[in-house]
Design an enzyme around this catalytic site. Structure first.
Site, PDB file in Angstrom:
ATOM      1  N   PHE A 112       0.836  -1.113   0.156  1.00 38.00           N
ATOM      2  CA  PHE A 112       0.027  -0.042   0.272  1.00 38.00           C
ATOM      3  C   PHE A 112       1.318   1.343   0.043  1.00 38.00           C
ATOM      4  O   PHE A 112       0.740   2.210  -0.388  1.00 38.00           O
ATOM      5  CB  PHE A 112      -0.769   0.463   1.783  1.00 38.00           C
ATOM      6  CG  PHE A 112      -0.159   0.070   2.896  1.00 38.00           C
ATOM      7  CD1 PHE A 112       0.439  -0.184   3.344  1.00 38.00           C
ATOM      8  CD2 PHE A 112      -0.721   2.035   2.304  1.00 38.00           C
ATOM      9  CE1 PHE A 112       0.966   0.306   4.153  1.00 38.00           C
ATOM     10  CE2 PHE A 112      -0.293   2.030   3.553  1.00 38.00           C
ATOM     11  CZ  PHE A 112       0.879   1.858   4.267  1.00 38.00           C
ATOM     12  N   LYS A 113       1.818   1.249   0.115  1.00 28.80           N
ATOM     13  CA  LYS A 113       2.749   2.488   0.086  1.00 28.80           C
ATOM     14  C   LYS A 113       3.152   3.271  -0.681  1.00 28.80           C
ATOM     15  O   LYS A 113       2.612   4.259  -1.059  1.00 28.80           O
ATOM     16  CB  LYS A 113       4.760   2.334   0.830  1.00 28.80           C
ATOM     17  CG  LYS A 113       4.032   1.619   1.614  1.00 28.80           C
ATOM     18  CD  LYS A 113       5.563   1.815   3.306  1.00 28.80           C
ATOM     19  CE  LYS A 113       4.920   1.347   4.489  1.00 28.80           C
ATOM     20  NZ  LYS A 113       4.836  -0.012   5.349  1.00 28.80           N
ATOM     21  N   ASP A 114       3.112   2.492  -2.035  1.00 27.72           N
ATOM     22  CA  ASP A 114       2.560   2.481  -3.664  1.00 27.72           C
ATOM     23  C   ASP A 114       1.503   3.555  -4.144  1.00 27.72           C
ATOM     24  O   ASP A 114       1.661   5.013  -4.382  1.00 27.72           O
ATOM     25  CB  ASP A 114       2.684   1.640  -4.411  1.00 27.72           C
ATOM     26  CG  ASP A 114       3.635   1.215  -5.133  1.00 27.72           C
ATOM     27  OD1 ASP A 114       4.615   1.290  -4.022  1.00 27.72           O
ATOM     28  OD2 ASP A 114       3.381  -0.481  -4.831  1.00 27.72           O
ATOM     29  N   MET A 117       2.998   6.893  -2.184  1.00 21.13           N
ATOM     30  CA  MET A 117       4.563   7.447  -2.564  1.00 21.13           C
ATOM     31  C   MET A 117       4.992   7.658  -3.706  1.00 21.13           C
ATOM     32  O   MET A 117       5.391   8.669  -4.608  1.00 21.13           O
ATOM     33  CB  MET A 117       5.576   5.739  -2.620  1.00 21.13           C
ATOM     34  CG  MET A 117       6.753   5.983  -2.520  1.00 21.13           C
ATOM     35  SD  MET A 117       7.656   7.260  -1.230  1.00 21.13           S
ATOM     36  CE  MET A 117       7.812   5.765   0.343  1.00 21.13           C
TER      37      MET A 117
END
Ligand code: PLP
Length: 469
Positions: A112-114, A117
């Site tokens: 989920f960091k995408d 980011m």
């Protein structure tokens, strides 16, 4: 919209001034002076928007110093179907018992960091371009954050990324994901040591103020406000997908470590999204669960932080938690400063029963914990009952959601990674390999680009110097 520090010691700044800042000068975290309030008519109008349109409407409330056309371009470049695998960007699926899974892991690094980011990459490029500046990002990663940052910053004008990772300590998949990037502005440095050694080197470089200024060293860590604000968008998007009308309250269950993800849920709830409860799920590293159960917040050192099979939650100091406590304490910076003086001295603090009842009643927070055996059992159960393979972190969320669910409650569980990233534990649970998304079949056989260095800040500085010369 202006930004203030959770410790009260900073003159208010506009959004673009905060984008490249880490901590506020007084050591606190940045928050908007107030949360924009979304009325029913606006919620109604937003229900039919695409992900990028919704991102534009929400983020513009917080980033009102970026001209509308420019912000539109930024979110359209960040949230493209080609990057996230579908027009929906964050689709949902329903399990047989009505639990909703919000898919946040279809971006380039399968976590989920995408979601934040990809936005940050576009935003940094835009802000640097406007100011005619460059930025050299130095980070340490044990897996997900570093790769999400590299995929977001690859090929961006004016940006270099120097990412330290512990040599030989990440999974083959995680290594290949980072080290196979061939972009000239991405520099992988494998440090002969542990993750903590990598982090110590980053701190040492940050503390060399002359070096930091000379080489324009910055970070993309999880306390960055722009990351939080980008995450607010998928709470709204998930809410609209999970409901038929804006009268239906929904709860969210969030696998948590640094409290960044669920902090965005808190912001969405404060803005008026009809969120019933925010359920914080932890693994064996249960500092946050301890707080929500007892009112005691006591971060732990690395000697009391366990290596688990949901490694991205192996965190015992929740860096974004201060944002919530600021709101809880009536936005009184002095109180937060006092509480974090205890934390920074290696201790913690205890909040009283009255305050903790507001945590539950006014702010909707509850928590639960999941351990290795729960994780395996949940992965098996969801596979058997629904034919869905979930990753270890998402499994922690599902376990806690099922344990705490009330009759009739709609719970949206945030999927924080895909199982392909954590094959070892999936094999332990299911006795077979997790499915691999298209395009990742031959990842480990791609050529890799990485420099190995001893755990020595001097050598890392020398490498940065040589690369930028
Ligand atoms: C980063 C991460 C988490 C924890 O998110 P926080 O924002 O730090 O609470 C959970 N699961 C996965 C897969 C992650 O990468």
């Amino acid at each position: 919209m202006k930004y203030v520090s959770t410790r009260g010691g900073m003159a208010p700044l506009p959004f673009c001034e905060t984008v490249l800042m880490g901590l506020a000068p007084d050591g606190g975290l940045l928050l908007p002076e107030r949360y924009p309030q979304i009325d029913r008519a606006t919620l109604e109008a937003w229900r039919g928007l695409s992900y990028a349109e919704l991102a534009f409407e929400i983020i513009r409330l917080f980033a009102d110093d970026i001209p509308a056309q420019d912000l539109k371009g930024i979110v359209e470049r960040a949230y493209r179907a080609e990057t996230f695998g579908s027009e929906a960007i964050t689709p949902i699926k329903r399990l047989h018992d009505g639990l909703v899974i919000l898919e946040l892991s279809n971006g380039p690094t399968l976590a989920f960091k995408d979601m934040a980011m990809q936005f940050l990459g576009q935003l940094f490029e835009y802000v640097l371009d406007k100011r005619g500046e460059t930025l050299n990002i130095l980070g340490a990663t044990s897996g997900d954050t570093g790769s999400a940052a590299e995929y977001a910053m690859r090929g961006k004008r004016g940006i270099h990324v120097f990412m330290l990772s512990p040599d030989g300590k990440m999974s083959a998949f995680q290594r290949a994901q980072m080290y196979s990037l061939q972009d000239e502005n991405i520099h992988n440095i494998a440090i002969q040591g542990m993750f903590d050694d990598c982090q110590d080197i980053v701190k040492a470089v940050q503390n060399d103020h002359a070096f930091k200024a000379r080489h324009k060293i910055g970070t993309v860590n999880s306390i960055n406000w722009a990351r939080v604000v980008a995450q607010v968008v998928y709470y709204f998007h998930g809410y609209f997908r999970a409901t038929d009308s804006n009268d239906q309250p929904v709860s969210f269950c969030v696998p948590s470590g640094n409290f960044g993800n669920v902090c965005a849920g808190h912001v969405a709830r404060q803005m008026g999204l009809p969120i019933d409860r925010l359920i914080v799920a932890t693994n064996e590293n249960d500092v946050l669960d301890e707080f929500f159960r007892t009112g005691r917040y006591a971060p732990r050192g690395s000697e009391r932080t366990y290596v688990t099979s949901s490694p991205s939650m192996d965190i015992s100091k929740a860096s974004n938690f201060e944002r919530f406590v600021f709101d809880l304490m009536g936005r009184d910076g002095e109180t937060v400063k006092r509480l974090w003086a205890e934390v920074d001295a290696g201790g913690g603090f205890q909040l009283d029963a009255e305050t903790m009842s507001r945590v539950r009643e006014q702010f909707g927070f509850v928590s639960g914990r999941s351990a290795h055996a729960d994780r395996l059992a949940t992965i098996r159960q969801v596979d058997a009952e629904d034919g869905v393979v979930v990753d270890t972190h998402t499994a922690d969320g599902i376990k806690v959601a099922r344990a705490l669910r009330r009759p009739g409650e709609t719970i949206v569980c945030l999927e924080t990674a895909l199982p392909a990233k954590f094959a070892e534990t999936i094999r332990e649970a299911l006795d077979r390999d997790p499915p691999r998304p298209a395009g990742f079949e031959r990842l480990e056989s791609l050529p890799q680009r990485v420099v190995t260095l001893p755990a020595d800040a001097g050598q890392v500085k020398a490498l940065i110097e040589k690369t930028l010369a």
